[in-house]
Design a protein around this motif. Structure first.
Motif, PDB file in Angstrom:
ATOM      1  N   GLU A 129       0.809  -1.220   0.000  1.00  0.00           N
ATOM      2  CA  GLU A 129       0.000   0.000   0.000  1.00  0.00           C
ATOM      3  C   GLU A 129       0.847   1.277   0.000  1.00  0.00           C
ATOM      4  N   ASN A 130       2.142   1.137   0.252  1.00  0.00           N
ATOM      5  CA  ASN A 130       3.008   2.320   0.325  1.00  0.00           C
ATOM      6  C   ASN A 130       4.257   2.102  -0.528  1.00  0.00           C
ATOM      7  N   LEU A 131       4.081   2.202  -1.822  1.00  0.00           N
ATOM      8  CA  LEU A 131       5.184   1.996  -2.748  1.00  0.00           C
ATOM      9  C   LEU A 131       6.039   3.260  -2.842  1.00  0.00           C
ATOM     10  N   LEU A 132       7.348   3.075  -2.844  1.00  0.00           N
ATOM     11  CA  LEU A 132       8.261   4.198  -3.066  1.00  0.00           C
ATOM     12  C   LEU A 132       8.399   4.496  -4.556  1.00  0.00           C
ATOM     13  N   TYR A 133       8.430   3.453  -5.368  1.00  0.00           N
ATOM     14  CA  TYR A 133       8.525   3.616  -6.820  1.00  0.00           C
ATOM     15  C   TYR A 133       7.566   2.631  -7.483  1.00  0.00           C
ATOM     16  N   LYS A 140      26.354  12.248 -14.717  1.00  0.00           N
ATOM     17  CA  LYS A 140      26.296  12.352 -13.258  1.00  0.00           C
ATOM     18  C   LYS A 140      24.849  12.551 -12.843  1.00  0.00           C
ATOM     19  N   LEU A 141      24.408  11.744 -11.876  1.00  0.00           N
ATOM     20  CA  LEU A 141      23.013  11.754 -11.456  1.00  0.00           C
ATOM     21  C   LEU A 141      22.871  12.402 -10.082  1.00  0.00           C
ATOM     22  N   LEU A 142      21.995  13.372  -9.965  1.00  0.00           N
ATOM     23  CA  LEU A 142      21.675  14.002  -8.691  1.00  0.00           C
ATOM     24  C   LEU A 142      20.304  13.511  -8.253  1.00  0.00           C
ATOM     25  N   VAL A 143      20.243  12.887  -7.077  1.00  0.00           N
ATOM     26  CA  VAL A 143      18.980  12.368  -6.549  1.00  0.00           C
ATOM     27  C   VAL A 143      18.496  13.313  -5.457  1.00  0.00           C
ATOM     28  N   VAL A 144      17.355  13.960  -5.657  1.00  0.00           N
ATOM     29  CA  VAL A 144      16.832  14.925  -4.693  1.00  0.00           C
ATOM     30  C   VAL A 144      15.403  14.540  -4.318  1.00  0.00           C
ATOM     31  N   GLY A 145      14.957  15.112  -3.200  1.00  0.00           N
ATOM     32  CA  GLY A 145      13.597  14.846  -2.733  1.00  0.00           C
ATOM     33  C   GLY A 145      13.538  14.973  -1.225  1.00  0.00           C
ATOM     34  N   GLU A 146      12.336  15.086  -0.685  1.00  0.00           N
ATOM     35  CA  GLU A 146      12.173  15.246   0.755  1.00  0.00           C
ATOM     36  C   GLU A 146      12.532  13.956   1.484  1.00  0.00           C
ATOM     37  N   ASN A 147      12.681  14.052   2.813  1.00  0.00           N
ATOM     38  CA  ASN A 147      13.019  12.883   3.618  1.00  0.00           C
ATOM     39  C   ASN A 147      11.970  11.790   3.455  1.00  0.00           C
ATOM     40  N   GLY A 148      12.443  10.542   3.371  1.00  0.00           N
ATOM     41  CA  GLY A 148      11.543   9.403   3.308  1.00  0.00           C
ATOM     42  C   GLY A 148      10.993   9.116   1.940  1.00  0.00           C
ATOM     43  N   ILE A 149      11.427   9.858   0.929  1.00  0.00           N
ATOM     44  CA  ILE A 149      10.890   9.663  -0.414  1.00  0.00           C
ATOM     45  C   ILE A 149      11.511   8.466  -1.109  1.00  0.00           C
ATOM     46  N   GLY A 150      12.699   8.033  -0.596  1.00  0.00           N
ATOM     47  CA  GLY A 150      13.331   6.825  -1.141  1.00  0.00           C
ATOM     48  C   GLY A 150      14.635   7.044  -1.843  1.00  0.00           C
ATOM     49  N   LYS A 151      15.353   8.136  -1.517  1.00  0.00           N
ATOM     50  CA  LYS A 151      16.617   8.436  -2.203  1.00  0.00           C
ATOM     51  C   LYS A 151      17.687   7.394  -1.859  1.00  0.00           C
TER      52      LYS A 151
END
Length: 377
Positions: free
Chosen positions: A343-347, A359-370
């Protein structure tokens, strides 16, 4: 908090050699030094996880210590409680109220005056703790912290074992703030914070009534929160307290180092001058020999008072050679779906690829799955 003549070593490796310092109520202290200097070791000594070789640590017996480790261990993975239940436990109000009710029941059955006095004393202690934890406004305080740290309502109902590492870090920090400790130990607290949450934490800690000890490489955070700086010297195995935040510490230290360097340079010149006179006159006539003896005494005094410049830390450099060229597309992700429960998929059906040299930059709020994404890759 008072530390006196503290010594700590691991085998032949000396960490602290007879260090002493004092921290006063409401001090906010940044603890800095190179990796391996002993910053986290100091925390573990204060927490009672390590026993020093010698020395004394004086704390108020009623002191409540709160600790946020650099890495949140996965000790909550088997717990069935929800995030909100875990946060509420940050203040033991429910347990204290149960204890208070139990004491009242015992008093109702007790006739002995001596026993009554003993139980009334316990009731006063429990009542004081309930007042300290502000039982009537506690839940409102927790909700403000939850809102300030951008913890979503949907996360509160999830079980601890089903949330990501980034979410656990944020939840652990929120629980620490809510627990309202008299001394707060923070080890790299901004590692997992998004910008909005970091701003809230900075504002919260600046207005926090209690002692804060923080280990951090985040200069902006240290400058905003701390008012004192404790420098842990890995080479000398000692510490030095500076008044001011990190920026002020750097300014004071640079001024001291410059003054030491100038005095050291003058001493070197004077040392060379005295040695030349001694070499020139030591085998001369009686008058010249007396001059040489006088200069020997001056040289001995100079050497006993000679300034020692701080040794610079050595750094390791790596030179990695690539033996062969990678594939033109070294990473390719097709229809990646992941979550800690259905019920709570990250992707869901995530697709991307990286070409050689990108070069890959992974951004997002806390808990988003970085972090989870990097682990999967």
């Amino acid at each position: 908090m008072k530390i006196e003549n503290l010594c700590m070593s691991f085998g032949t490796q000396i960490i602290f050699d007879n260090i002493s310092f004092q921290i006063n109520n409401n001090d906010k202290v940044g603890i800095i030094g190179v990796n391996g200097a002993g910053k986290s070791t100091l925390f573990n000594i204060l927490l009672g996880n390590l026993t020093p070789d010698s020395g004394t640590i004086t704390l108020n017996t009623k002191i409540n210590l709160g600790y946020l480790p650099q890495v949140i261990m996965d000790d909550a993975s088997n717990k069935e409680e929800t995030v909100f239940e875990y946060l509420l436990e940050g203040r033991p109000i429910k347990k204290l109220k149960e204890e208070l009710n139990s004491l009242y029941e015992i008093i109702a059955r007790t006739q002995d005056e001596y026993e009554l006095k003993k139980y009334y004393k316990k009731i006063n202690c429990v009542s004081e703790l309930l007042e300290y934890y502000d039982e009537y406004n506690a839940e409102s305080t927790l909700l403000k912290i939850i809102s300030g740290m951008n913890i979503e309502d949907s996360l509160l109902d999830l079980k601890l074992k089903n949330i990501s590492g980034g979410q656990k870090s944020k939840v652990a920090f929120a629980r620490l703030l809510y627990s309202n400790p008299e001394i707060m130990l923070l080890d790299e607290p901004t590692n997992h914070l998004d910008l909005d949450t970091k701003d809230y934490i900075i504002d919260y800690l600046k207005n926090y009534h209690g002692i804060i000890l923080v280990i951090s490489h985040d200069i902006e955070f240290l400058n905003e929160v701390t008012k004192k700086t404790l420098y842990v010297d890995k080479i000398k195995h000692n510490v030095e307290m500076y008044n001011g935040n990190y920026e002020k510490y750097i300014k004071i230290k640079n001024e001291r180092d410059l003054a030491k360097k100038r005095l050291h340079d003058r001493q070197i010149k004077e040392e060379e001058k005295l040695k030349n006179i001694i070499a020139k006159y030591i085998r001369g006539n009686e008058k010249k020999a007396n001059i040489a003896k006088d200069r020997i005494k001056k040289l001995e005094k100079l050497e006993s008072e000679k300034i020692e410049l701080e040794k610079k830390n050595k750094y390791t450099k790596f030179n990695m050679k690539i033996n062969r060229t990678s594939y033109s597309i070294p990473i390719k992700c097709n229809n990646l779906t992941f979550g800690y429960d259905e019920e709570n998929l990250l992707y869901k059906n995530l697709n991307f690829d990286l070409s050689r040299g990108e070069k890959l930059l992974v951004v997002g709020e806390n808990g988003i799955g970085k972090t989870t994404l990097l682990r999967l890759i």
